[in-house]
Design an enzyme around this catalytic site. Structure first.
Site, mmCIF file in Angstrom:
data_model
loop_
_atom_site.group_PDB
_atom_site.id
_atom_site.type_symbol
_atom_site.label_atom_id
_atom_site.label_comp_id
_atom_site.label_asym_id
_atom_site.label_seq_id
_atom_site.Cartn_x
_atom_site.Cartn_y
_atom_site.Cartn_z
ATOM 1 N N GLY A 6 -2.866 13.010 -42.197
ATOM 2 C CA GLY A 6 -3.902 12.409 -41.358
ATOM 3 C C GLY A 6 -3.334 11.448 -40.330
ATOM 4 C CE LYS B 139 -16.426 5.621 -42.023
ATOM 5 N NZ LYS B 139 -15.649 6.763 -41.565
ATOM 6 N NE ARG C 224 -1.847 21.848 -40.232
ATOM 7 C CZ ARG C 224 -3.094 21.429 -40.338
ATOM 8 N NH1 ARG C 224 -4.079 22.219 -39.966
ATOM 9 N NH2 ARG C 224 -3.361 20.245 -40.816
#
Length: 402
Positions: free
Chosen positions: A359, A202, A38
């Site tokens: 992610g 999910k 990062r």
């Protein structure tokens, strides 16, 4: 609506104090940075501002300090690492209040091209609630504000949004610009055919994404744990597989919507099944491959099967634009990573614009060594999902348009 924001290439920062919101939320272990990606990602924007003679003041959060300042959440190691990467001195202003005597003195002493790093913005309780006086205190240090932390752009915090109430000259950095170009504009105005691939555990996490992308894409591919709720909604036996029974109606609605809009919605046609979830997650496991409408009642689906890998890969290869968010199976397990690897491989081989939502899919692509074959890998997890939902991100909205 394609966005056309003012960028660091459009502003003159010579002799000006530039507050840059970066994402230095790096993983740490015992005070040592374990991955500096990062910080490296922020270098082009920082270097550009240095070269243009700006006084560069960097702010970021790190972790989730619960009770104000904590030494383990200090940005000191990040500031030190930045100095090494830039090959020049970087001053760390160590104030528990973030904008304290050290910060004020450090900024007052700056020459053109100097760099100061402020302490963790979350050491201030106001930060995450976007409250005064922290926003105006941060703003008091600078003449120009540059937003370059996409991973925090979906949050309206003092350091991502509040400061712009007090600083009128604003711009996005190179990282933000790339995210807007790919995740925002490529999805809003895609080169067709546009294929979206959604996975992950999910359905609930991706409800709005499915709904939004169905309207924009030509083909929607659904894999991962969330596919089983769709399969059950079709009336199939799914055994002990992950399912969200509250979302069965929603899945039926989405399948009907796809048909009504003339969109192709692809679900797994065969499934890797095992008696139980692997424990630990990377333990050796025996799997069988069965048709997706014939999952045994005592087995659990954990990855897409070989026929589905082929089906999904073929669909991806016909595309001119592909967006992928979420793995196809339990990719942390070598045996159950086959589906995710197949999709990554297909995207690596296509000529299409390939956009990887942050992610798990970003982690998978990097771990599997396909990162350099993708057009864009998003740096934001939650932020990239919200962007794909078609939401306006606060940290993007506050920046001036050209």
């Amino acid at each position: 609506m394609a966005l056309n924001k003012v960028t660091v290439d459009d502003i003159n920062v010579k002799g000006k104090r530039v507050l840059v919101r970066v994402d230095f939320n790096v993983p740490m272990k015992d005070g040592v940075i374990t991955n500096d990606n990062r910080i490296r990602a922020a270098l082009p924007t920082i270097q550009k501002l240095i070269n243009d003679g700006g006084k560069v003041i960097l702010c970021s959060h790190l972790g989730k300090p619960k009770n104000g300042p904590e030494a383990k959440f200090s940005l000191a190691p990040a500031a030190a690492r930045l100095g090494e990467l830039l090959g020049k001195p970087v001053v760390f202003a160590d104030d528990d209040t973030v904008v304290g005597e050290n910060a004020k003195a450090a900024v007052a002493a700056m020459n053109d091209g100097d760099v100061v790093v402020l302490q963790n913005t979350r050491f201030r309780k106001e930060e995450t609630k976007n409250l005064e006086p922290f926003s105006s205190e941060l703003a008091s240090l600078a003449d120009v504000f540059v937003m370059d932390a996409f991973g925090s752009a979906h949050r309206a915090h003092c350091s991502t949004a509040g400061v712009t109430d007090h600083i009128k000259d604003t711009a996005v950095g190179y990282l933000m610009q790339k995210e807007i170009d790919f995740l925002g504009n490529a999805v809003e105005e895609p080169v067709r055919p546009f294929v979206a691939i959604l996975g992950g555990a999910k359905v609930a996490d991706k409800l709005n994404v499915i709904n939004n992308l169905l309207e924009k894409c030509d083909t929607l591919i659904i894999g991962g744990g969330m596919a089983f709720t769709f399969l059950k909604a079709k009336g199939y036996e799914i055994g002990k597989s992950l399912v969200d029974d509250e979302k069965l109606e929603y899945c039926k609605e989405m399948m009907a919507k796809a048909e009504q809009l003339g969109k192709q919605l692809l679900l797994p046609i065969d499934t890797a099944v095992a008696a139980d979830f692997p424990n630990p997650i990377d333990a050796p496991i025996d799997v069988d491959y069965v048709p997706s409408d014939e999952i045994p009642a005592d087995k659990e689906g954990l990855d897409i099967g070989p026929k589905t890998r082929e089906l999904f890969a073929e669909a991806a290869k016909t595309a001119k634009t592909v967006v992928w968010n979420g793995p196809m199976g339990v990719f942390e397990n070598p045996t159950l990573a086959a589906g995710t690897i197949a999709v990554a491989q297909a995207l690596a081989e296509t000529e299409a614009t390939t956009i990887i939502g942050g992610g798990d899919s970003a982690a998978a692509v990097m771990q599997l060594g396909f990162a350099d074959k993708m057009s864009h890998i998003s740096t934001g997890g939650g932020a990239s999902l919200e962007y794909l939902e078609g939401k306006v991100l606060p940290g993007v909205a506050v920046i001036a348009e050209k």
